[in-house]
Write a protein that holds these residues in place. Structure first.
Motif, PDB file in Angstrom:
ATOM      1  N   GLY A  70       0.814  -1.201   0.000  1.00 55.74           N
ATOM      2  CA  GLY A  70       0.000   0.000   0.000  1.00 55.74           C
ATOM      3  C   GLY A  70       0.848   1.251   0.000  1.00 55.74           C
ATOM      4  O   GLY A  70       1.938   1.292   0.577  1.00 55.74           O
ATOM      5  N   VAL A  71       0.342   2.292  -0.671  1.00 52.60           N
ATOM      6  CA  VAL A  71       1.021   3.587  -0.713  1.00 52.60           C
ATOM      7  C   VAL A  71       0.570   4.424   0.474  1.00 52.60           C
ATOM      8  O   VAL A  71      -0.636   4.536   0.745  1.00 52.60           O
ATOM      9  CB  VAL A  71       0.727   4.326  -2.022  1.00 52.60           C
ATOM     10  N   VAL A  72       1.524   5.015   1.181  1.00 57.74           N
ATOM     11  CA  VAL A  72       1.233   5.850   2.344  1.00 57.74           C
ATOM     12  C   VAL A  72       1.793   7.247   2.077  1.00 57.74           C
ATOM     13  O   VAL A  72       2.939   7.389   1.637  1.00 57.74           O
ATOM     14  CB  VAL A  72       1.866   5.265   3.625  1.00 57.74           C
ATOM     15  N   ARG A  73       0.982   8.256   2.331  1.00 60.28           N
ATOM     16  CA  ARG A  73       1.439   9.645   2.239  1.00 60.28           C
ATOM     17  C   ARG A  73       1.518  10.211   3.645  1.00 60.28           C
ATOM     18  O   ARG A  73       0.525  10.249   4.370  1.00 60.28           O
ATOM     19  CB  ARG A  73       0.478  10.476   1.387  1.00 60.28           C
ATOM     20  N   THR A  74       2.707  10.640   4.046  1.00 55.23           N
ATOM     21  CA  THR A  74       2.888  11.188   5.394  1.00 55.23           C
ATOM     22  C   THR A  74       2.295  12.597   5.458  1.00 55.23           C
ATOM     23  O   THR A  74       2.024  13.219   4.423  1.00 55.23           O
ATOM     24  CB  THR A  74       4.374  11.245   5.774  1.00 55.23           C
ATOM     25  N   PRO A  75       2.101  13.156   6.673  1.00 53.97           N
ATOM     26  CA  PRO A  75       1.598  14.533   6.772  1.00 53.97           C
ATOM     27  C   PRO A  75       2.475  15.553   6.057  1.00 53.97           C
ATOM     28  O   PRO A  75       2.001  16.614   5.645  1.00 53.97           O
ATOM     29  CB  PRO A  75       1.562  14.777   8.287  1.00 53.97           C
ATOM     30  N   GLU A  76       3.768  15.238   5.907  1.00 49.87           N
ATOM     31  CA  GLU A  76       4.679  16.151   5.208  1.00 49.87           C
ATOM     32  C   GLU A  76       4.655  15.951   3.692  1.00 49.87           C
ATOM     33  O   GLU A  76       5.368  16.649   2.962  1.00 49.87           O
ATOM     34  CB  GLU A  76       6.116  15.961   5.703  1.00 49.87           C
ATOM     35  N   GLY A  77       3.851  14.990   3.215  1.00 48.58           N
ATOM     36  CA  GLY A  77       3.750  14.745   1.783  1.00 48.58           C
ATOM     37  C   GLY A  77       4.726  13.732   1.246  1.00 48.58           C
ATOM     38  O   GLY A  77       4.804  13.524   0.034  1.00 48.58           O
ATOM     39  N   ARG A  78       5.499  13.070   2.111  1.00 48.29           N
ATOM     40  CA  ARG A  78       6.456  12.071   1.647  1.00 48.29           C
ATOM     41  C   ARG A  78       5.724  10.773   1.311  1.00 48.29           C
ATOM     42  O   ARG A  78       4.756  10.402   1.969  1.00 48.29           O
ATOM     43  CB  ARG A  78       7.518  11.807   2.714  1.00 48.29           C
ATOM     44  N   VAL A  79       6.235  10.094   0.287  1.00 47.93           N
ATOM     45  CA  VAL A  79       5.637   8.844  -0.171  1.00 47.93           C
ATOM     46  C   VAL A  79       6.400   7.666   0.427  1.00 47.93           C
ATOM     47  O   VAL A  79       7.637   7.624   0.391  1.00 47.93           O
ATOM     48  CB  VAL A  79       5.653   8.752  -1.704  1.00 47.93           C
ATOM     49  N   LYS A  80       5.650   6.726   0.981  1.00 46.26           N
ATOM     50  CA  LYS A  80       6.221   5.490   1.498  1.00 46.26           C
ATOM     51  C   LYS A  80       5.367   4.322   1.021  1.00 46.26           C
ATOM     52  O   LYS A  80       4.216   4.493   0.625  1.00 46.26           O
ATOM     53  CB  LYS A  80       6.273   5.498   3.028  1.00 46.26           C
ATOM     54  N   LEU A  81       5.943   3.145   1.072  1.00 40.49           N
ATOM     55  CA  LEU A  81       5.206   1.918   0.809  1.00 40.49           C
ATOM     56  C   LEU A  81       5.156   1.098   2.093  1.00 40.49           C
ATOM     57  O   LEU A  81       6.149   0.997   2.808  1.00 40.49           O
ATOM     58  CB  LEU A  81       5.868   1.084  -0.294  1.00 40.49           C
ATOM     59  N   ARG A  82       3.985   0.550   2.355  1.00 39.62           N
ATOM     60  CA  ARG A  82       3.844  -0.356   3.493  1.00 39.62           C
ATOM     61  C   ARG A  82       3.517  -1.744   2.954  1.00 39.62           C
ATOM     62  O   ARG A  82       2.531  -1.924   2.246  1.00 39.62           O
ATOM     63  CB  ARG A  82       2.729   0.107   4.431  1.00 39.62           C
ATOM     64  N   VAL A  83       4.371  -2.703   3.257  1.00 42.65           N
ATOM     65  CA  VAL A  83       4.194  -4.079   2.807  1.00 42.65           C
ATOM     66  C   VAL A  83       3.886  -4.939   4.028  1.00 42.65           C
ATOM     67  O   VAL A  83       4.636  -4.915   5.015  1.00 42.65           O
ATOM     68  CB  VAL A  83       5.453  -4.609   2.091  1.00 42.65           C
ATOM     69  N   ARG A  84       2.784  -5.664   3.970  1.00 44.84           N
ATOM     70  CA  ARG A  84       2.382  -6.468   5.125  1.00 44.84           C
ATOM     71  C   ARG A  84       1.794  -7.788   4.660  1.00 44.84           C
ATOM     72  O   ARG A  84       1.261  -7.897   3.555  1.00 44.84           O
ATOM     73  CB  ARG A  84       1.359  -5.717   5.971  1.00 44.84           C
ATOM     74  N   LYS A  85       1.927  -8.778   5.516  1.00 42.74           N
ATOM     75  CA  LYS A  85       1.300 -10.067   5.245  1.00 42.74           C
ATOM     76  C   LYS A  85      -0.202  -9.954   5.497  1.00 42.74           C
ATOM     77  O   LYS A  85      -0.631  -9.262   6.416  1.00 42.74           O
ATOM     78  CB  LYS A  85       1.912 -11.153   6.128  1.00 42.74           C
ATOM     79  N   VAL A  86      -0.982 -10.649   4.680  1.00 46.81           N
ATOM     80  CA  VAL A  86      -2.433 -10.624   4.837  1.00 46.81           C
ATOM     81  C   VAL A  86      -2.973 -12.046   4.808  1.00 46.81           C
ATOM     82  O   VAL A  86      -2.356 -12.952   4.225  1.00 46.81           O
ATOM     83  CB  VAL A  86      -3.117  -9.777   3.744  1.00 46.81           C
ATOM     84  N   THR A  87      -4.099 -12.223   5.445  1.00 47.63           N
ATOM     85  CA  THR A  87      -4.838 -13.482   5.402  1.00 47.63           C
ATOM     86  C   THR A  87      -6.258 -13.179   4.964  1.00 47.63           C
ATOM     87  O   THR A  87      -6.741 -12.043   5.117  1.00 47.63           O
ATOM     88  CB  THR A  87      -4.855 -14.169   6.780  1.00 47.63           C
ATOM     89  N   PRO A  88      -6.961 -14.160   4.410  1.00 47.27           N
ATOM     90  CA  PRO A  88      -8.318 -13.894   3.921  1.00 47.27           C
ATOM     91  C   PRO A  88      -9.238 -13.395   5.037  1.00 47.27           C
ATOM     92  O   PRO A  88      -9.163 -13.845   6.176  1.00 47.27           O
ATOM     93  CB  PRO A  88      -8.778 -15.254   3.401  1.00 47.27           C
ATOM     94  N   HIS A  89     -10.088 -12.448   4.682  1.00 44.24           N
ATOM     95  CA  HIS A  89     -11.162 -12.039   5.585  1.00 44.24           C
ATOM     96  C   HIS A  89     -12.392 -11.713   4.759  1.00 44.24           C
ATOM     97  O   HIS A  89     -12.337 -11.638   3.532  1.00 44.24           O
ATOM     98  CB  HIS A  89     -10.742 -10.844   6.462  1.00 44.24           C
ATOM     99  N   ALA A  90     -13.518 -11.555   5.418  1.00 48.07           N
ATOM    100  CA  ALA A  90     -14.770 -11.190   4.770  1.00 48.07           C
ATOM    101  C   ALA A  90     -15.004  -9.711   5.050  1.00 48.07           C
ATOM    102  O   ALA A  90     -15.354  -9.332   6.172  1.00 48.07           O
ATOM    103  CB  ALA A  90     -15.922 -12.044   5.288  1.00 48.07           C
ATOM    104  N   GLU A  91     -14.783  -8.884   4.045  1.00 47.51           N
ATOM    105  CA  GLU A  91     -14.893  -7.432   4.183  1.00 47.51           C
ATOM    106  C   GLU A  91     -16.360  -7.010   4.188  1.00 47.51           C
ATOM    107  O   GLU A  91     -17.093  -7.235   3.215  1.00 47.51           O
ATOM    108  CB  GLU A  91     -14.149  -6.746   3.043  1.00 47.51           C
ATOM    109  N   VAL A  92     -16.787  -6.415   5.290  1.00 48.29           N
ATOM    110  CA  VAL A  92     -18.171  -5.947   5.421  1.00 48.29           C
ATOM    111  C   VAL A  92     -18.276  -4.556   4.816  1.00 48.29           C
ATOM    112  O   VAL A  92     -17.546  -3.642   5.194  1.00 48.29           O
ATOM    113  CB  VAL A  92     -18.598  -5.929   6.897  1.00 48.29           C
ATOM    114  N   GLU A  93     -19.217  -4.399   3.869  1.00 46.38           N
ATOM    115  CA  GLU A  93     -19.416  -3.106   3.215  1.00 46.38           C
ATOM    116  C   GLU A  93     -20.701  -2.420   3.661  1.00 46.38           C
ATOM    117  O   GLU A  93     -20.791  -1.189   3.585  1.00 46.38           O
ATOM    118  CB  GLU A  93     -19.418  -3.292   1.698  1.00 46.38           C
TER     119      GLU A  93
END
Length: 248
Positions: A93-116
């Protein structure tokens, strides 16, 4: 960030020759570099195999680094849903800091049921959502499982599943017929046992901020108040309590 794990960076004016886009892993110092040549307005690179953690993005030229800045918030709920529609074990995922800097956050994920959406009315609790990180499950049956937290009581109901989208409902009278309980909710599809949560909207902390109306049903001479609520982990649950003692 595309659903194919390709990162696209675009500038309003051409970038001079000799510049490079550098991704640097904060914990290990590992780098990924992409030259920006020929006065290009954009650069694209595959980031699907990056290590978990935070990656900073800088522009390197003449031996000097400067942070990659943007005023683009980088948030698209439709884009996040499309991203989660594919089977994957890690998410970028792309993250924008309050100062406007661009970072990437990479994380492990497992299946879930997203409630909309949750609709508690007319004697039932109807839930609309989609499977996340599993991809479509054609030909497989789906079930909503409500598990009482304080006992071994279970309610199981068939679920309508189309692609990754699902619709499920629970009758208030069925929940009220059991002993007072807090019910955790799961979606079972084939070998996937997925907790019902809402996370793709990137708005944690729904407990205390989002509430649903209660419905009252009579069971065994008692009035039971039934209502959905979010836990402190943004998981959807259902409270079933005697009227006057509804707080989960």
């Amino acid at each position: 960030m595309g659903a194919d794990d390709r990162l696209l960076v675009r500038w309003p004016a051409p970038v001079p020759d000799g510049h490079r886009l550098v991704l640097r892993h904060r914990a290990s110092g590992e780098t990924r570099t992409e030259p920006i040549t020929g006065g290009r307005h954009s650069v694209e690179l595959d980031v699907g195999d990056l290590a978990s953690g935070t990656w900073t993005l800088v522009i390197e030229a003449g031996g000097l680094d400067r942070p990659l800045l943007t005023d683009d918030p980088g948030f698209s709920l439709d884009g996040l849903r499309a991203y989660a529609d594919r089977p994957r074990e890690r998410a970028v995922g792309v993250v924008r800091t309050p100062e406007g800097r661009v970072k990437l956050r990479v994380r492990k994920v497992t299946p879930h049921a997203e409630v909309e959406a949750v609709h508690p009315r007319d004697g039932e609790i109807r839930i609309i959502g989609r499977l996340a990180y599993t991809g479509p499950r054609p030909g497989e049956s789906a079930r909503l499982v409500a598990a009482a937290r304080e006992s071994e009581a279970r309610l199981v109901r068939d679920v309508r599943l189309g692609g990754t989208a699902f619709q499920a409902s629970l009758a208030v009278r069925d929940l009220a017929a059991a002993e007072p309980a807090l019910w955790d909710l799961w979606l079972d599809v084939g070998d996937v046992h997925a907790r019902l949560v809402t996370r793709l909207d990137d708005a944690p902390g729904k407990r205390g901020m989002l509430s649903y109306p209660r419905q009252v049903a009579e069971s065994g001479g008692r009035e039971m108040a039934v209502r959905p609520y979010y836990t402190d982990r943004d998981q959807l649950a259902i409270s079933c309590r005697l009227v006057g003692a509804e707080a989960p």
